[in-house]
Design an enzyme around this catalytic site. Sequence first.
Site, PDB file in Angstrom:
ATOM      1  N   ARG A   1       0.817  -1.123  -0.031  1.00 37.18           N
ATOM      2  CA  ARG A   1       0.046   0.011  -0.088  1.00 37.18           C
ATOM      3  C   ARG A   1       0.938   1.343   0.113  1.00 37.18           C
ATOM      4  O   ARG A   1       0.402   2.249  -0.639  1.00 37.18           O
ATOM      5  CB  ARG A   1      -0.878   0.095   1.384  1.00 37.18           C
ATOM      6  CG  ARG A   1      -2.051  -0.883   0.856  1.00 37.18           C
ATOM      7  CD  ARG A   1      -3.372  -0.777   2.109  1.00 37.18           C
ATOM      8  NE  ARG A   1      -4.407  -1.296   1.553  1.00 37.18           N
ATOM      9  CZ  ARG A   1      -5.362  -1.930   2.262  1.00 37.18           C
ATOM     10  NH1 ARG A   1      -4.930  -1.834   3.962  1.00 37.18           N
ATOM     11  NH2 ARG A   1      -6.344  -2.624   1.992  1.00 37.18           N
TER      12      ARG A   1
ATOM     13  N   GLY B   1     -12.583  -4.154   0.255  1.00 45.72           N
ATOM     14  CA  GLY B   1     -13.966  -3.663   0.525  1.00 45.72           C
ATOM     15  C   GLY B   1     -14.432  -2.757  -0.677  1.00 45.72           C
ATOM     16  O   GLY B   1     -15.590  -2.626  -0.997  1.00 45.72           O
TER      17      GLY B   1
ATOM     18  N   LYS C   1     -16.757 -17.074   1.601  1.00 46.53           N
ATOM     19  CA  LYS C   1     -18.270 -16.968   1.686  1.00 46.53           C
ATOM     20  C   LYS C   1     -19.197 -16.593   0.554  1.00 46.53           C
ATOM     21  O   LYS C   1     -18.794 -15.614  -0.276  1.00 46.53           O
ATOM     22  CB  LYS C   1     -18.800 -16.293   2.949  1.00 46.53           C
ATOM     23  CG  LYS C   1     -18.440 -16.667   4.243  1.00 46.53           C
ATOM     24  CD  LYS C   1     -19.300 -16.118   5.337  1.00 46.53           C
ATOM     25  CE  LYS C   1     -18.642 -16.017   6.597  1.00 46.53           C
ATOM     26  NZ  LYS C   1     -19.161 -14.551   7.166  1.00 46.53           N
TER      27      LYS C   1
ATOM     28  N   GLY D   1      -8.966  -8.686  -0.809  1.00 43.76           N
ATOM     29  CA  GLY D   1      -7.682  -8.368  -0.144  1.00 43.76           C
ATOM     30  C   GLY D   1      -7.031  -9.896  -0.091  1.00 43.76           C
ATOM     31  O   GLY D   1      -5.619  -9.803  -0.520  1.00 43.76           O
TER      32      GLY D   1
HETATM   33  P1  ADP Z   1     -11.164 -11.875  -0.815  1.00 40.25           P
HETATM   34  O1  ADP Z   1     -10.539 -11.345   0.397  1.00 40.25           O
HETATM   35  O2  ADP Z   1     -10.259 -12.103  -2.018  1.00 40.25           O
HETATM   36  O3  ADP Z   1     -12.528 -11.136  -1.407  1.00 40.25           O
HETATM   37  P2  ADP Z   1     -12.302 -13.845   0.704  1.00 40.25           P
HETATM   38  O4  ADP Z   1     -12.007 -13.338   2.041  1.00 40.25           O
HETATM   39  O5  ADP Z   1     -13.704 -14.264   0.342  1.00 40.25           O
HETATM   40  O6  ADP Z   1     -11.275 -13.336  -0.405  1.00 40.25           O
HETATM   41  O7  ADP Z   1     -11.634 -15.439   1.046  1.00 40.25           O
HETATM   42  C1  ADP Z   1     -10.469 -15.763   1.512  1.00 40.25           C
HETATM   43  C2  ADP Z   1     -10.597 -16.775   2.509  1.00 40.25           C
HETATM   44  O8  ADP Z   1     -11.077 -18.106   1.861  1.00 40.25           O
HETATM   45  C3  ADP Z   1      -8.955 -17.289   2.467  1.00 40.25           C
HETATM   46  O9  ADP Z   1      -8.816 -17.061   3.778  1.00 40.25           O
HETATM   47  C4  ADP Z   1      -9.014 -18.959   2.402  1.00 40.25           C
HETATM   48  O10 ADP Z   1      -8.305 -19.532   3.273  1.00 40.25           O
HETATM   49  C5  ADP Z   1     -10.385 -19.055   2.707  1.00 40.25           C
HETATM   50  N1  ADP Z   1     -10.668 -20.416   1.872  1.00 40.25           N
HETATM   51  C6  ADP Z   1     -10.543 -20.530   0.557  1.00 40.25           C
HETATM   52  N2  ADP Z   1     -11.101 -21.836   0.194  1.00 40.25           N
HETATM   53  C7  ADP Z   1     -11.284 -22.428   1.283  1.00 40.25           C
HETATM   54  C8  ADP Z   1     -11.888 -23.690   1.733  1.00 40.25           C
HETATM   55  N3  ADP Z   1     -12.084 -24.559   0.711  1.00 40.25           N
HETATM   56  N4  ADP Z   1     -12.239 -23.962   3.145  1.00 40.25           N
HETATM   57  C9  ADP Z   1     -12.226 -22.956   3.881  1.00 40.25           C
HETATM   58  N5  ADP Z   1     -11.646 -21.785   3.654  1.00 40.25           N
HETATM   59  C10 ADP Z   1     -11.402 -21.537   2.415  1.00 40.25           C
HETATM   60 MG    MG Z   2     -10.915 -11.256   2.488  1.00 35.08          MG
END
Ligand code: ADP
Ligand code: MG
Length: 426
Positions: free
Chosen positions: A56, A398, A219, A375
């Site tokens: 950043r 976000g 999620k 992130g």
């Molecule tokens: P971003 O920050 O890119 O939007 P998210 O916060 O939605 O992504 O998701 C990231 C998290 O999802 C990571 O910490 C990763 O470990 C978790 N994750 C990915 N695949 C799985 C899985 N199969 N089971 C549990 N957690 C998972």
């Molecule tokens: Mg995330």
Amino acid sequence: MTTRPGAGFGKTLSGLQGIKSIEDFELKDQRVFIRLDLNVPMSGEAGALEITDDTRIRAALPTVKYALEKGAKVILASHLGRPEKDEDRAKFTLEPVAERLGELLKCEVILIEEPNSDAPKALLSGLKPNQLLLLENLRFDVGETKNAPELANTIASYTDIYINDAFGASHRAHATIDALPKLIAKRGCGFLIKKEIENLSGLLAGPAKPFLAIMGGAKVSDKIKVIEKMIESIDTFMIGGAMSYTFLAAKGLGVGKSRVEKDKIAFARELMERIEARGRKVLLPVDHIVADDFLAPTKIETISGESIPEDRLGLDIGPKTRAMYREEILRAKTVFWNGPMGVFEKPEFAKGSFAVAEALAGLVAKGGISIVGGGDSAAAAEASGFADQMTHISTGGGASLEYLEGAKLPGLEALRTVRESAAPSL
Ligand code: ADP
Ligand code: MG
């Protein structure tokens, strides 16, 4: 397509319309306040804090360098973490950031201890060309998160030009993001916000087709709004990460102990039907890297075939899925990736996310567009070694998702000036 009368004027201004850029101002000898997102991760104890990832800070450099080169008197400000009480000061100080900025810019960074103080006023008049001011963590003043006029007024009293380049904080109506720019006629955005909005609006406006959206991560519920916004323009919807188990469950497949959002199964089923009804594709993993436990995985195996056994949980996409996803990515023209394919923080479950990053780099090499948002996805791209080969990695977290959901970001809205009324004062 329908057109609305007046689109592009007044209330319907969107993207960067009606927003000036730092390049539109004469900066010489002007006091230029630049709001940045220098909210970097740190490790270690108070007094010996170390920056663990300075992405950043580096992302903020072009705007700061530009202002210094044009002869501006520069005041920088950022928040860091969530300090709650006075005792938190030592843990959330911007001191390490000031030091790193000084190294990177090769100049003296003077840290102002109280964000809401008159100290900058006096210092600015005698500021030398190789010096700049940095306000301490804006959240040391409770007024920042409350969007308080007091903090905004103090800063406005010594600011000639306001620049927002804190894209990652622009979805929050805080004092230096919202109240402050509204007090200053000469206001605009920096290079980082410009780059973010140009790239993200490209996705909203109509990406080059075929358009592939890769969604994964923790999620389904976090991503519903973005999916809804993009669904009409998506040609292929590729799913991975924990999210995929809710979709596989919606298809009636066994997912073992994998993370499933039961209350989103119906949404997942309906979404797949909607996409398929339009003659578009939904891709789900066909094999998985599974283990017996999330926190202490011991039995790590590859499971082919449709269902995951009862006593196993999926933690990454498998090798067949990696190969299939790679081919699909290379067939697209534009790809938006949000959400890792697995628990990439652990090397055993990082292969899926790294394979996606590698394929995206291949796509860019043959003229395609790859945009990474989120992130953790940005961190996964970074860890893969292919980050510098992406078209754009949003630093916004976000803020990027909210922007893509179609929300108005307070930090952008506060920058808009109706051209006619702003022109005479510039
Ligand atoms: P971003 O920050 O890119 O939007 P998210 O916060 O939605 O992504 O998701 C990231 C998290 O999802 C990571 O910490 C990763 O470990 C978790 N994750 C990915 N695949 C799985 C899985 N199969 N089971 C549990 N957690 C998972
Ligand atoms: Mg995330």
